[in-house]
Design an enzyme around this catalytic site. Structure first.
Site, PDB file in Angstrom:
ATOM      1  N   ARG A   8       0.871  -1.180   0.000  1.00  0.00           N
ATOM      2  CA  ARG A   8       0.000   0.000   0.000  1.00  0.00           C
ATOM      3  C   ARG A   8       0.907   1.228   0.000  1.00  0.00           C
ATOM      4  O   ARG A   8       1.898   1.289   0.737  1.00  0.00           O
ATOM      5  CB  ARG A   8      -0.896   0.009   1.239  1.00  0.00           C
ATOM      6  CG  ARG A   8      -1.860   1.190   1.261  1.00  0.00           C
ATOM      7  CD  ARG A   8      -2.690   1.206   2.523  1.00  0.00           C
ATOM      8  NE  ARG A   8      -3.567   2.369   2.540  1.00  0.00           N
ATOM      9  CZ  ARG A   8      -4.257   2.758   3.608  1.00  0.00           C
ATOM     10  NH1 ARG A   8      -4.191   2.072   4.731  1.00  0.00           N
ATOM     11  NH2 ARG A   8      -5.035   3.838   3.535  1.00  0.00           N
ATOM     12  N   HIS A   9       0.589   2.184  -0.848  1.00  0.00           N
ATOM     13  CA  HIS A   9       1.417   3.389  -0.973  1.00  0.00           C
ATOM     14  C   HIS A   9       1.736   4.005   0.388  1.00  0.00           C
ATOM     15  O   HIS A   9       0.997   3.850   1.364  1.00  0.00           O
ATOM     16  CB  HIS A   9       0.719   4.425  -1.849  1.00  0.00           C
ATOM     17  CG  HIS A   9      -0.591   4.908  -1.287  1.00  0.00           C
ATOM     18  ND1 HIS A   9      -0.680   5.834  -0.280  1.00  0.00           N
ATOM     19  CD2 HIS A   9      -1.865   4.571  -1.588  1.00  0.00           C
ATOM     20  CE1 HIS A   9      -1.933   6.062   0.018  1.00  0.00           C
ATOM     21  NE2 HIS A   9      -2.695   5.297  -0.768  1.00  0.00           N
ATOM     22  N   GLY A  10       2.838   4.729   0.445  1.00  0.00           N
ATOM     23  CA  GLY A  10       3.191   5.438   1.670  1.00  0.00           C
ATOM     24  C   GLY A  10       2.133   6.472   2.025  1.00  0.00           C
ATOM     25  O   GLY A  10       1.283   6.832   1.196  1.00  0.00           O
ATOM     26  N   THR A  21      -9.981   9.920   0.215  1.00  0.00           N
ATOM     27  CA  THR A  21      -9.226  10.282  -0.988  1.00  0.00           C
ATOM     28  C   THR A  21      -9.800   9.651  -2.248  1.00  0.00           C
ATOM     29  O   THR A  21     -10.104  10.346  -3.216  1.00  0.00           O
ATOM     30  CB  THR A  21      -7.752   9.866  -0.833  1.00  0.00           C
ATOM     31  OG1 THR A  21      -7.253  10.340   0.419  1.00  0.00           O
ATOM     32  CG2 THR A  21      -6.910  10.473  -1.956  1.00  0.00           C
ATOM     33  N   GLY A  22      -9.929   8.328  -2.270  1.00  0.00           N
ATOM     34  CA  GLY A  22     -10.491   7.663  -3.436  1.00  0.00           C
ATOM     35  C   GLY A  22      -9.686   7.910  -4.698  1.00  0.00           C
ATOM     36  O   GLY A  22      -8.476   7.752  -4.726  1.00  0.00           O
ATOM     37  N   ARG A  60       0.205   8.812  -5.781  1.00  0.00           N
ATOM     38  CA  ARG A  60       0.735   8.319  -4.513  1.00  0.00           C
ATOM     39  C   ARG A  60       1.219   6.876  -4.615  1.00  0.00           C
ATOM     40  O   ARG A  60       2.217   6.509  -3.995  1.00  0.00           O
ATOM     41  CB  ARG A  60      -0.302   8.468  -3.403  1.00  0.00           C
ATOM     42  CG  ARG A  60      -1.654   7.787  -3.652  1.00  0.00           C
ATOM     43  CD  ARG A  60      -2.690   8.342  -2.669  1.00  0.00           C
ATOM     44  NE  ARG A  60      -3.994   7.665  -2.709  1.00  0.00           N
ATOM     45  CZ  ARG A  60      -4.977   8.005  -3.513  1.00  0.00           C
ATOM     46  NH1 ARG A  60      -4.798   8.994  -4.390  1.00  0.00           N
ATOM     47  NH2 ARG A  60      -6.148   7.396  -3.449  1.00  0.00           N
ATOM     48  N   GLU A  87      -7.723   3.165  -6.084  1.00  0.00           N
ATOM     49  CA  GLU A  87      -8.442   3.072  -4.817  1.00  0.00           C
ATOM     50  C   GLU A  87      -9.948   3.014  -5.067  1.00  0.00           C
ATOM     51  O   GLU A  87     -10.442   3.383  -6.138  1.00  0.00           O
ATOM     52  CB  GLU A  87      -8.087   4.288  -3.940  1.00  0.00           C
ATOM     53  CG  GLU A  87      -8.803   4.400  -2.612  1.00  0.00           C
ATOM     54  CD  GLU A  87      -8.575   3.211  -1.692  1.00  0.00           C
ATOM     55  OE1 GLU A  87      -9.036   2.103  -2.048  1.00  0.00           O
ATOM     56  OE2 GLU A  87      -7.983   3.392  -0.620  1.00  0.00           O
ATOM     57  N   LYS A  88     -10.676   2.530  -4.093  1.00  0.00           N
ATOM     58  CA  LYS A  88     -12.146   2.600  -4.120  1.00  0.00           C
ATOM     59  C   LYS A  88     -12.569   4.050  -4.289  1.00  0.00           C
ATOM     60  O   LYS A  88     -12.002   4.956  -3.660  1.00  0.00           O
ATOM     61  CB  LYS A  88     -12.691   2.032  -2.797  1.00  0.00           C
ATOM     62  CG  LYS A  88     -14.152   2.339  -2.503  1.00  0.00           C
ATOM     63  CD  LYS A  88     -14.518   1.828  -1.113  1.00  0.00           C
ATOM     64  CE  LYS A  88     -15.840   2.405  -0.643  1.00  0.00           C
ATOM     65  NZ  LYS A  88     -16.191   1.938   0.720  1.00  0.00           N
ATOM     66  N   HIS A  89     -13.567   4.296  -5.139  1.00  0.00           N
ATOM     67  CA  HIS A  89     -14.101   5.640  -5.324  1.00  0.00           C
ATOM     68  C   HIS A  89     -15.079   5.939  -4.186  1.00  0.00           C
ATOM     69  O   HIS A  89     -16.044   5.189  -3.980  1.00  0.00           O
ATOM     70  CB  HIS A  89     -14.807   5.742  -6.671  1.00  0.00           C
ATOM     71  CG  HIS A  89     -15.065   7.143  -7.114  1.00  0.00           C
ATOM     72  ND1 HIS A  89     -15.923   7.989  -6.447  1.00  0.00           N
ATOM     73  CD2 HIS A  89     -14.560   7.865  -8.157  1.00  0.00           C
ATOM     74  CE1 HIS A  89     -15.947   9.162  -7.064  1.00  0.00           C
ATOM     75  NE2 HIS A  89     -15.128   9.101  -8.096  1.00  0.00           N
ATOM     76  N   ARG A 114     -17.918   3.461   4.611  1.00  0.00           N
ATOM     77  CA  ARG A 114     -16.485   3.208   4.516  1.00  0.00           C
ATOM     78  C   ARG A 114     -16.162   1.724   4.460  1.00  0.00           C
ATOM     79  O   ARG A 114     -15.225   1.307   3.782  1.00  0.00           O
ATOM     80  CB  ARG A 114     -15.779   3.852   5.728  1.00  0.00           C
ATOM     81  CG  ARG A 114     -14.267   3.730   5.752  1.00  0.00           C
ATOM     82  CD  ARG A 114     -13.671   4.614   6.838  1.00  0.00           C
ATOM     83  NE  ARG A 114     -12.222   4.438   6.894  1.00  0.00           N
ATOM     84  CZ  ARG A 114     -11.594   3.785   7.858  1.00  0.00           C
ATOM     85  NH1 ARG A 114     -12.267   3.252   8.862  1.00  0.00           N
ATOM     86  NH2 ARG A 114     -10.279   3.664   7.839  1.00  0.00           N
ATOM     87  N   HIS A 182      -3.412   0.524  -3.381  1.00  0.00           N
ATOM     88  CA  HIS A 182      -4.158   1.264  -2.364  1.00  0.00           C
ATOM     89  C   HIS A 182      -4.838   0.332  -1.373  1.00  0.00           C
ATOM     90  O   HIS A 182      -4.977  -0.868  -1.628  1.00  0.00           O
ATOM     91  CB  HIS A 182      -5.199   2.145  -3.051  1.00  0.00           C
ATOM     92  CG  HIS A 182      -4.615   3.018  -4.117  1.00  0.00           C
ATOM     93  ND1 HIS A 182      -4.220   4.306  -3.902  1.00  0.00           N
ATOM     94  CD2 HIS A 182      -4.306   2.739  -5.420  1.00  0.00           C
ATOM     95  CE1 HIS A 182      -3.707   4.808  -5.014  1.00  0.00           C
ATOM     96  NE2 HIS A 182      -3.752   3.872  -5.947  1.00  0.00           N
ATOM     97  N   GLY A 183      -5.286   0.897  -0.269  1.00  0.00           N
ATOM     98  CA  GLY A 183      -5.869   0.091   0.787  1.00  0.00           C
ATOM     99  C   GLY A 183      -6.972  -0.832   0.305  1.00  0.00           C
ATOM    100  O   GLY A 183      -6.970  -2.033   0.573  1.00  0.00           O
TER     101      GLY A 183
END
Length: 248
Positions: A8-10, A21-22, A60, A87-89, A114, A182-183
């Protein structure tokens, strides 16, 4: 032995500000850059020599990958970008502070938006200036594939074809593959690879900048998975992710 490494990105500047963020494109924080450097050094120390890497269309994740590859002296390898690893929108939540949103809508509702597997947040309006349809990086993507909101199920549905069609064949060919994403897009990968239930994946949190290794046999049957890091530190970081939207 085939090894898939997910990172997962920093920490991003919006992670630091605790904002949804999405698909919004934001950069890494100073801490996030350090996390990426450390991840790269860890992977080099562990002897990884990737021949191919994958990432999303978002800065990112891309920059995290670049930094890791630089630390490993592997910046010359092919890198493939895909919106399917985005990432999830988060729909209309994008840009909002998570704690403040909880104060406004209530912890139960925000947790549902979430963390629900199949209930997305309220969508953006079609004419919202934040819409990714206005972003040139998605100019060749059919409009119906550009989301206005997503739940985790949607992310799984868009990720699985990319795994089966692109990443899995690369893993068979090269035996080692690095993915910087992403997460939620990585949670989608984890759910699919470990055949986790919707309930279990919703409780699973991935910390920023910690390499997560999956080992497979030659038939790509999963043998084991583990984080490259101190277990207690990883556990603490996972708990921090889970608590991001709680009231202050």
């Amino acid at each position: 032995m085939n090894k898939l490494v997910l990172v997962r990105h920093g920490e991003s500047i919006w992670n630091k500000a605790n904002r949804f963020t999405g698909w919004t494109d934001v950069g890494l924080s100073e801490k996030g850059i350090k996390e990426a450097v450390e991840a790269g050094r860890t992977l080099k120390k562990e002897g990884y020599a990737f021949k191919v890497a994958y990432t999303s269309y978002l800065t990112r994740a891309i920059k995290t990958l670049w930094i890791m590859l630089e630390e490993m002296d592997r910046m010359w390898i092919p890198v493939y970008n895909s919106w399917r690893l985005n990432e999830k929108h988060y729909g209309m939540l994008q840009g909002l502070n998570k704690s403040e949103t909880t104060d406004k809508y209530g912890e139960e509702q925000v947790h549902l938006w979430r963390r629900s597997y199949d209930v997305p947040p309220p969508p953006m309006e079609a004419d919202d200036e934040r819409s990714s349809a206005r972003d040139p990086r998605y100019a060749d993507l059919p409009k119906e594939q550009i989301p206005m909101t997503e739940c985790l199920k949607d992310v799984v549905d868009r990720m699985v074809p990319y795994w089966t069609g692109e990443i899995a064949p690369a893993l068979r060919k090269h035996t080692q593959v690095l993915v910087s994403a992403h997460g939620n897009s990585l949670r989608a990968v984890v759910k699919y690879l470990k055949d986790m239930s919707p309930e279990d994946i919703l409780k699973f949190n991935i910390p920023t900048g910690i390499p997560y290794v999956f080992e497979f046999d030659d038939g790509l049957n999963l043998q084991k998975d583990y984080f490259l890091g101190d277990p207690e530190k990883v556990k603490k970081l996972m708990e921090q992710v889970a608590n991001q939207a709680k009231k202050k």
